[in-house]
Write an enzyme that holds these catalytic residues in place. Structure first.
Site, PDB file in Angstrom:
ATOM      1  N   GLU A   1     -10.726  -0.599  -4.096  1.00 57.02           N
ATOM      2  CA  GLU A   1      -9.654  -1.462  -3.635  1.00 57.02           C
ATOM      3  C   GLU A   1     -10.205  -2.806  -3.175  1.00 57.02           C
ATOM      4  OE1 GLU A   1      -6.241  -0.054  -1.522  1.00 57.02           O
ATOM      5  OE2 GLU A   1      -7.103   1.961  -1.370  1.00 57.02           O
ATOM      6  N   ARG A   2      -9.530  -3.855  -3.588  1.00 56.19           N
ATOM      7  CA  ARG A   2      -9.962  -5.191  -3.157  1.00 56.19           C
ATOM      8  C   ARG A   2      -9.832  -5.275  -1.632  1.00 56.19           C
ATOM      9  NH1 ARG A   2      -4.851  -9.260  -4.620  1.00 56.19           N
ATOM     10  NH2 ARG A   2      -3.284  -7.957  -3.624  1.00 56.19           N
TER      11      ARG A   2
ATOM     12  N   HIS B   1      -3.654  -4.285 -10.473  1.00 53.35           N
ATOM     13  CA  HIS B   1      -4.495  -3.128 -10.802  1.00 53.35           C
ATOM     14  C   HIS B   1      -5.020  -3.252 -12.226  1.00 53.35           C
ATOM     15  CE1 HIS B   1      -3.396  -0.685  -7.273  1.00 53.35           C
ATOM     16  NE2 HIS B   1      -2.249  -1.340  -7.359  1.00 53.35           N
TER      17      HIS B   1
ATOM     18  N   CYS C   1      -5.283   5.853  -3.302  1.00 50.86           N
ATOM     19  CA  CYS C   1      -4.543   4.596  -3.376  1.00 50.86           C
ATOM     20  C   CYS C   1      -3.185   4.900  -4.000  1.00 50.86           C
ATOM     21  CB  CYS C   1      -5.299   3.568  -4.212  1.00 50.86           C
ATOM     22  SG  CYS C   1      -4.414   1.993  -4.418  1.00 50.86           S
ATOM     23  N   GLY C   2      -2.120   4.715  -3.233  1.00 48.49           N
ATOM     24  CA  GLY C   2      -0.787   5.034  -3.723  1.00 48.49           C
ATOM     25  C   GLY C   2      -0.337   4.124  -4.848  1.00 48.49           C
ATOM     26  N   THR C   3      -0.491   2.805  -4.657  1.00 50.36           N
ATOM     27  CA  THR C   3      -0.106   1.891  -5.728  1.00 50.36           C
ATOM     28  C   THR C   3      -1.009   2.083  -6.942  1.00 50.36           C
ATOM     29  OG1 THR C   3      -1.464   0.126  -4.755  1.00 50.36           O
ATOM     30  CG2 THR C   3       0.894   0.145  -4.203  1.00 50.36           C
ATOM     31  N   GLY C   4      -2.279   2.431  -6.689  1.00 46.77           N
ATOM     32  CA  GLY C   4      -3.199   2.688  -7.794  1.00 46.77           C
ATOM     33  C   GLY C   4      -2.804   3.911  -8.599  1.00 46.77           C
TER      34      GLY C   4
ATOM     35  N   CYS D   1       0.863  -1.179   0.000  1.00 46.84           N
ATOM     36  CA  CYS D   1       0.000   0.000   0.000  1.00 46.84           C
ATOM     37  C   CYS D   1       0.898   1.226   0.000  1.00 46.84           C
ATOM     38  CB  CYS D   1      -0.913   0.011   1.221  1.00 46.84           C
ATOM     39  SG  CYS D   1      -1.879   1.536   1.375  1.00 46.84           S
ATOM     40  N   GLY D   2       0.810   2.027  -1.052  1.00 44.00           N
ATOM     41  CA  GLY D   2       1.667   3.200  -1.160  1.00 44.00           C
ATOM     42  C   GLY D   2       1.401   4.238  -0.096  1.00 44.00           C
TER      43      GLY D   2
END
Length: 280
Positions: free
Chosen positions: A212-213, A163, A221-224, A73-74
């Site tokens: 987010e799942r 993603h 969402c950082g990774t998103g 999680c970013g």
């Protein structure tokens, strides 16, 4: 159990010092579900334990609000950086954090009571089997997919978690609570998926909403955001350095194409601290 509530761009988690607070591993999913509940618990998108690590300075052990384990999680990892620095667990401003078997490198920049953290998020994963997504070919870029009787065009990226990025107009009006679960549990995603709906504003700015799942719609969402910029570049929609605006705030994402490394810069904020009984 002592805890600290923190957020990055509104993506909020409950943080626990795993050096001092001991919780049985088999109890952690239920503790995460209970404490994350916004009416009957502390409230948050999940629960994060900050633990010792054999391979990095610290380990981030993360659970979604539904109790499932998450790999990365970013926004969450930026807050880990602020937590360990503020609590005197390190005096370094460049630290390594392990999560889900991956190691990310954080640069900490303090400004007043808010810390800005630049994270080396590593290389984006584009191979379908490693994302994972069921698809043919070497990459899933602007690929058609039917979900809920509607055809979408998606680009799939993993930033340590899967993603599916959809570029479209009118992102603010999308019924995300309806379409988000359709993507999350779609048969093409064997480990479920995070879905980003992205509107390109110009070559250096986009707006994003995310499902987010394990958590549902979150404010950021950082990774998103990282996946969205990688997808935008692959589709020739933006430059390599993009401001990503989400309902909870802005992140600066840079994809260094020469070294194939994605950098994320954004805030980390402490909300409050407390103590909660997790037995009974």
């Amino acid at each position: 159990m002592k805890f600290t509530k923190m957020h990055g761009c509104g993506n909020d988690y409950i943080y626990v010092n795993g050096f001092t607070e001991k919780v049985d591993g088999d109890k952690k999913p239920e503790v995460a579900r209970r404490l994350s509940h916004r009416q009957h618990g502390i409230g948050g998108d999940g629960l994060i334990f900050i633990n010792p690590s054999q391979t990095a300075d610290f380990e981030m052990e993360m659970y979604n609000a539904d109790g499932t384990r998450a790999q990365m999680c970013g926004n969450g990892i930026r807050c880990v950086g602020k937590y360990v620095y503020d609590k005197g667990m390190t005096d370094k401003t460049h630290i390594a954090v392990e999560s889900g078997g991956q190691i990310k490198y954080l640069d900490l920049m303090t400004e007043a009571d808010i810390m800005y953290v630049r994270v080396n998020m590593g290389s984006p994963i584009l191979t379908p089997s490693r994302i994972p997504v069921i698809a043919e070919g070497k990459r899933v870029v602007n690929s058609p997919m039917t979900a809920g009787n509607t055809e979408y065009y998606m680009t799939c990226v993993s930033m340590g978690n899967p993603h599916a990025v959809i570029f479209t107009k009118g992102v603010r009006e999308i019924e995300l609570d309806r379409i988000g679960p359709v993507f999350e549990y779609h048969e093409r995603f064997p480990e479920r998926v995070n879905t980003e709906f992205v509107e390109i504003l110009d070559k250096e700015h986009c707006f994003l909403r995310v499902w987010e799942r394990g958590a549902g719609e979150t404010l950021a969402c950082g990774t998103g955001a990282c996946a969205a910029v990688v997808a935008a570049v692959l589709n020739h929609l933006t430059e390599n350095r993009v401001w990503v605006t989400m309902p909870g705030g802005d992140l600066l994402i840079e994809w260094d194409r020469e070294n194939d490394v994605v950098y994320m810069t954004g805030p980390a904020v402490t909300v409050f601290e407390g103590q909660v009984c997790i037995d009974g």
